[in-house]
Design an enzyme around this catalytic site. Structure first.
Site, PDB file in Angstrom:
ATOM      1  CB  SER A  52      -0.914   0.135   1.304  1.00 40.77           C
ATOM      2  OG  SER A  52      -0.068  -0.146   2.393  1.00 40.77           O
ATOM      3  CG  ASP A 341      -4.122   5.138   7.390  1.00 42.82           C
ATOM      4  OD1 ASP A 341      -3.016   4.939   7.622  1.00 42.82           O
ATOM      5  OD2 ASP A 341      -4.777   4.691   6.390  1.00 42.82           O
ATOM      6  CG  HIS A 344      -1.127   3.718   4.876  1.00 42.60           C
ATOM      7  ND1 HIS A 344      -2.363   3.426   5.264  1.00 42.60           N
ATOM      8  CD2 HIS A 344      -0.251   2.901   4.239  1.00 42.60           C
ATOM      9  CE1 HIS A 344      -2.157   1.911   4.854  1.00 42.60           C
ATOM     10  NE2 HIS A 344      -1.252   1.851   4.115  1.00 42.60           N
TER      11      HIS A 344
END
Length: 366
Positions: A52, A341, A344
């Protein structure tokens, strides 16, 4: 290759794994000077593989709960569009592509609107919650590295059809490849589930990760890649969600997570140095993310940050993917936060980190 296009997943589908699912890394400062390439050196494209940290939206197009193609993700991206990037804005490969004067952002390979120019200047095959351990992507229904490699083979054929074999081989040979994975293996698969811990201790599990990582690099080499940057694991125990889950009542950094990351990084660095000597004309560079990110976490004020223990979204303690959504309150100024978040970094965090990393490692790839 065809993929299923699901609607945005609801909160009820979220398991404990998705509190941990996903990963971290790089970028440039807004005022940073563009990298000056040496004479006669060309970088036609940037290619990304992994998780991600550099997934710009591939997970939008597969059946997984690990998604972020909805607000507030992307609130600081172009026109506030939620593209599927796990941040408030741009991610490492976007920033590096701009730093190298290639383009402003690196698109997802599975984006249905890709143009020929997009393909020729690079794409990312990365999938949020993927990892070196094949089990990691299975847990999250992400695209494993093996499938990302198959998509890359398909990409090569498309490029050959656009510009011919000779030019395509030039692009493959001179592009820079970024491989970013490992955090989800440690946080989600090893410490987050009992499946691997029942058969592996930390030493043997990091050996498993290492074997997969080096095999992947060798496969890239066979397909024509020569300039390859492999990111080490970050101090994953200091990520907000891991502080919450493994840091005790005061949410300290989870040292067992960090110790596993450091052990893997040591092995990976040595093995990549060895591979460079074995593979003719290759430049395979271990990129240390752990040290600079840990320094940012330990000394935030030095980097113009105020909050490094919580994310900007919601409480900042556990919100990630579908838990970070339009119903959450957002911090007033995300430029003061290292994390967007609970897993990340913000675009500002990536900018700081890439600035620290790019000067040290980029020229070793040229």
């Amino acid at each position: 290759m065809q993929y299923y296009f699901p609607s945005t997943c609801s909160l009820s589908y979220l398991s404990i794994y998705s509190l941990i699912l996903i990963t971290i890394f790089t970028a440039i400062t807004p005022t940073a000077a563009v990298v000056k390439l040496p004479p006669n050196v060309t970088v036609p494209a940037i290619i990304g593989f992994g998780d991600s940290i550099i997934d710009p939206g591939n997970n939008n197009n597969i059946l997984t709960i690990v998604k972020c193609n909805f607000p507030p993700y992307g609130q600081d991206f172009m026109d506030g569009v939620s593209t599927g990037r796990f941040s408030n804005g741009r991610i490492p490969t976007d920033l590096i592509a701009e730093e190298l004067s290639i383009k402003q952002y690196l698109p997802a390979y599975l984006d249905a609107n890709l143009s020929p120019e997009d393909l020729l200047t690079g794409v990312s095959f990365a999938s949020g919650a993927s990892g070196f351990d094949p089990l990691t992507s299975k847990i999250a229904s992400a695209l494993p590295l093996t499938e990302q490699l198959e998509d890359f083979k398909e990409y090569i054929e498309k490029v050959k059809n656009i510009v011919g074999e000779e030019r395509a081989n030039f692009i493959l040979r001179n592009s820079i490849y970024f491989v970013v994975a490992g955090s989800d293996d440690i946080a989600n698969t090893y410490f987050g589930t009992p499946f691997r811990r029942s058969h592996y201790d930390v030493n043997s599990y990091t050996d498993l990760m290492l074997h997969s990582a080096t095999s992947f690099v060798q496969e890239l080499y066979k397909l024509g890649a020569r300039r390859i940057s492999v990111f080490g694991a970050p101090p994953i125990g200091c990520v907000p969600s891991q502080r919450t889950l493994g840091g005790g009542i005061v949410r300290e950094c989870a040292e067992n997570y960090n110790d596993a990351a450091k052990l893997f990084n040591s092995k990976l660095s040595d093995e990549l140095d060895s591979l460079t000597l074995k593979l003719p004309n290759s430049k395979i560079v271990y990129t240390d993310i752990y040290t600079p990110l840990f320094d940012i976490i330990q000394h935030p004020l030095k980097y113009g940050l105020e909050q490094v223990e919580k994310g900007c979204c919601g409480t900042g303690l556990v919100e990630v993917s579908v838990l970070c959504n339009k119903f959450d309150l957002i911090c007033e100024d995300d430029s003061k936060y290292l994390f967007w978040d609970s897993y990340h970094p913000t675009e500002k965090g990536y900018q700081i980190l890439v600035r620290l990393v790019i000067d040290k490692y980029i020229y070793r790839l040229l």
